[in-house]
Design a protein around this motif. Sequence first.
Motif, PDB file in Angstrom:
ATOM      1  N   CYS A 131       0.824  -1.204   0.000  1.00 37.89           N
ATOM      2  CA  CYS A 131       0.000   0.000   0.000  1.00 37.89           C
ATOM      3  C   CYS A 131       0.862   1.259   0.000  1.00 37.89           C
ATOM      4  CB  CYS A 131      -0.937   0.000   1.214  1.00 37.89           C
ATOM      5  SG  CYS A 131      -2.318  -1.173   1.096  1.00 37.89           S
ATOM      6  N   THR A 132       1.930   1.223   0.802  1.00 33.57           N
ATOM      7  CA  THR A 132       2.829   2.380   0.872  1.00 33.57           C
ATOM      8  C   THR A 132       3.506   2.620  -0.472  1.00 33.57           C
ATOM      9  OG1 THR A 132       3.224   1.937   3.218  1.00 33.57           O
ATOM     10  CG2 THR A 132       4.798   3.353   2.081  1.00 33.57           C
ATOM     11  N   LEU A 158       3.272   5.077  -6.998  1.00 38.80           N
ATOM     12  CA  LEU A 158       3.222   4.658  -8.395  1.00 38.80           C
ATOM     13  C   LEU A 158       2.077   5.344  -9.126  1.00 38.80           C
ATOM     14  CD1 LEU A 158       3.788   0.812  -7.883  1.00 38.80           C
ATOM     15  CD2 LEU A 158       5.504   2.536  -8.460  1.00 38.80           C
ATOM     16  N   ASP A 159       2.062   5.176 -10.450  1.00 38.13           N
ATOM     17  CA  ASP A 159       0.953   5.675 -11.246  1.00 38.13           C
ATOM     18  C   ASP A 159       0.776   4.803 -12.489  1.00 38.13           C
ATOM     19  OD1 ASP A 159       3.155   6.331 -12.722  1.00 38.13           O
ATOM     20  OD2 ASP A 159       2.932   8.498 -12.538  1.00 38.13           O
ATOM     21  N   GLY A 160      -0.340   4.982 -13.163  1.00 36.79           N
ATOM     22  CA  GLY A 160      -0.576   4.250 -14.395  1.00 36.79           C
ATOM     23  C   GLY A 160      -0.813   2.763 -14.176  1.00 36.79           C
ATOM     24  N   GLU A 161      -0.332   1.966 -15.139  1.00 37.92           N
ATOM     25  CA  GLU A 161      -0.546   0.515 -15.099  1.00 37.92           C
ATOM     26  C   GLU A 161       0.155  -0.137 -13.921  1.00 37.92           C
ATOM     27  OE1 GLU A 161      -2.516  -1.381 -16.864  1.00 37.92           O
ATOM     28  OE2 GLU A 161      -3.275   0.413 -17.863  1.00 37.92           O
ATOM     29  N   LYS A 162       1.318   0.383 -13.535  1.00 35.41           N
ATOM     30  CA  LYS A 162       2.045  -0.202 -12.404  1.00 35.41           C
ATOM     31  C   LYS A 162       1.218  -0.088 -11.120  1.00 35.41           C
ATOM     32  CE  LYS A 162       6.758   0.518 -14.096  1.00 35.41           C
ATOM     33  NZ  LYS A 162       8.078   1.161 -13.838  1.00 35.41           N
ATOM     34  N   LYS A 163       0.575   1.055 -10.963  1.00 33.83           N
ATOM     35  CA  LYS A 163      -0.252   1.249  -9.767  1.00 33.83           C
ATOM     36  C   LYS A 163      -1.461   0.318  -9.796  1.00 33.83           C
ATOM     37  CE  LYS A 163      -2.255   4.879  -6.910  1.00 33.83           C
ATOM     38  NZ  LYS A 163      -2.459   6.339  -6.761  1.00 33.83           N
ATOM     39  N   LYS A 164      -2.101   0.172 -10.982  1.00 33.01           N
ATOM     40  CA  LYS A 164      -3.247  -0.722 -11.097  1.00 33.01           C
ATOM     41  C   LYS A 164      -2.854  -2.159 -10.780  1.00 33.01           C
ATOM     42  CE  LYS A 164      -5.763   1.981 -14.557  1.00 33.01           C
ATOM     43  NZ  LYS A 164      -6.271   2.012 -15.957  1.00 33.01           N
ATOM     44  N   GLN A 165      -1.677  -2.570 -11.289  1.00 33.22           N
ATOM     45  CA  GLN A 165      -1.205  -3.931 -11.032  1.00 33.22           C
ATOM     46  C   GLN A 165      -0.939  -4.151  -9.540  1.00 33.22           C
ATOM     47  OE1 GLN A 165       2.310  -4.966 -13.229  1.00 33.22           O
ATOM     48  NE2 GLN A 165       2.378  -7.062 -12.468  1.00 33.22           N
ATOM     49  N   ARG A 166      -0.338  -3.140  -8.895  1.00 30.19           N
ATOM     50  CA  ARG A 166      -0.049  -3.266  -7.466  1.00 30.19           C
ATOM     51  C   ARG A 166      -1.346  -3.315  -6.659  1.00 30.19           C
ATOM     52  NH1 ARG A 166       4.579  -2.305  -4.850  1.00 30.19           N
ATOM     53  NH2 ARG A 166       5.386  -3.249  -6.771  1.00 30.19           N
ATOM     54  N   VAL A 167      -2.327  -2.510  -7.034  1.00 31.80           N
ATOM     55  CA  VAL A 167      -3.629  -2.529  -6.338  1.00 31.80           C
ATOM     56  C   VAL A 167      -4.302  -3.879  -6.505  1.00 31.80           C
ATOM     57  CG1 VAL A 167      -5.969  -1.562  -6.332  1.00 31.80           C
ATOM     58  CG2 VAL A 167      -3.996  -0.038  -6.447  1.00 31.80           C
ATOM     59  N   SER A 168      -4.197  -4.465  -7.707  1.00 33.76           N
ATOM     60  CA  SER A 168      -4.773  -5.793  -7.942  1.00 33.76           C
ATOM     61  C   SER A 168      -4.107  -6.837  -7.044  1.00 33.76           C
ATOM     62  CB  SER A 168      -4.603  -6.177  -9.410  1.00 33.76           C
ATOM     63  OG  SER A 168      -5.109  -7.470  -9.655  1.00 33.76           O
ATOM     64  N   GLU A 169      -2.781  -6.746  -6.878  1.00 33.43           N
ATOM     65  CA  GLU A 169      -2.060  -7.666  -5.989  1.00 33.43           C
ATOM     66  C   GLU A 169      -2.539  -7.489  -4.542  1.00 33.43           C
ATOM     67  OE1 GLU A 169       2.050  -6.848  -6.505  1.00 33.43           O
ATOM     68  OE2 GLU A 169       2.135  -7.614  -8.567  1.00 33.43           O
ATOM     69  N   ILE A 170      -2.746  -6.242  -4.149  1.00 35.50           N
ATOM     70  CA  ILE A 170      -3.182  -5.974  -2.769  1.00 35.50           C
ATOM     71  C   ILE A 170      -4.574  -6.551  -2.531  1.00 35.50           C
ATOM     72  CG2 ILE A 170      -3.809  -4.158  -1.136  1.00 35.50           C
ATOM     73  CD1 ILE A 170      -1.657  -2.404  -2.480  1.00 35.50           C
ATOM     74  N   LYS A 171      -5.486  -6.396  -3.495  1.00 33.29           N
ATOM     75  CA  LYS A 171      -6.838  -6.941  -3.342  1.00 33.29           C
ATOM     76  C   LYS A 171      -6.802  -8.460  -3.221  1.00 33.29           C
ATOM     77  CE  LYS A 171      -9.385  -3.254  -5.705  1.00 33.29           C
ATOM     78  NZ  LYS A 171     -10.215  -2.911  -6.881  1.00 33.29           N
TER      79      LYS A 171
END
Length: 221
Positions: free
Chosen positions: A23-24, A29-42
């Motif tokens: 989360c930190t 991050l931004d863009g696709e990298k951020k979306k991918q990281r959020v998906s991993e967190i979910k």
Amino acid sequence: MSEAFESYERQYCEISASLSRKCTSAAQLDGEKKKQRVSEIKSGIEDAEALIRKMDLEARSLQPSVKAALLAKMREYKSDLNNLKSEVKKLTSANLNQATREELLEAGMADTLAVSADQKGRLLMSTERLNQSSDRIRESRRTMLETEELGVSILQDLHQQRQSLLHANNTLHGVDDNIGKSRKILSAMSKRMDRNKWMIGCIIAVLVVAIIVILYFKLAH
């Protein structure tokens, strides 16, 4: 403490620490990298929820003295998980706002003069409906999980009540056996007392007859 509970607890703590770090980092991050990281967190949050349900089941199956302490821990872990969910919601909201801004900018760059106030309003309404749909889905999923937890809790309580009834039934059987033994003892004592009364009565009768005979001979002479 149960070994199974300790194992689930270790796994949850590891996942929770990993999710906090992600989360930190996702906030930077931004863009696709951020979306991918959020998906991993979910995905990690779903695993954490599964572990919490397992810990809850294990805790409710233990003795009351241990169960109370473990359920207190469970409340802390659920609060921690809710905080993580709030962080993810903030990240998702930030992603959505950023995506909306980017779409508006791209549309404006493509044809600035062609974009009308009506089109902007429709885009904003679509975004709002998308947000509402996402909220409803999350709320439905949360309700489903709470219902599942409630069902598990009810089953555990019913199991404990059944065990209590079986224990009470066994205790009643033991009381019945003791009452039967007590009746036998009292019956035996009653019979002995009756025999003793007859013996004492016979002895008294013999003594009375002997006294009468002695007095008769004394008076006769």
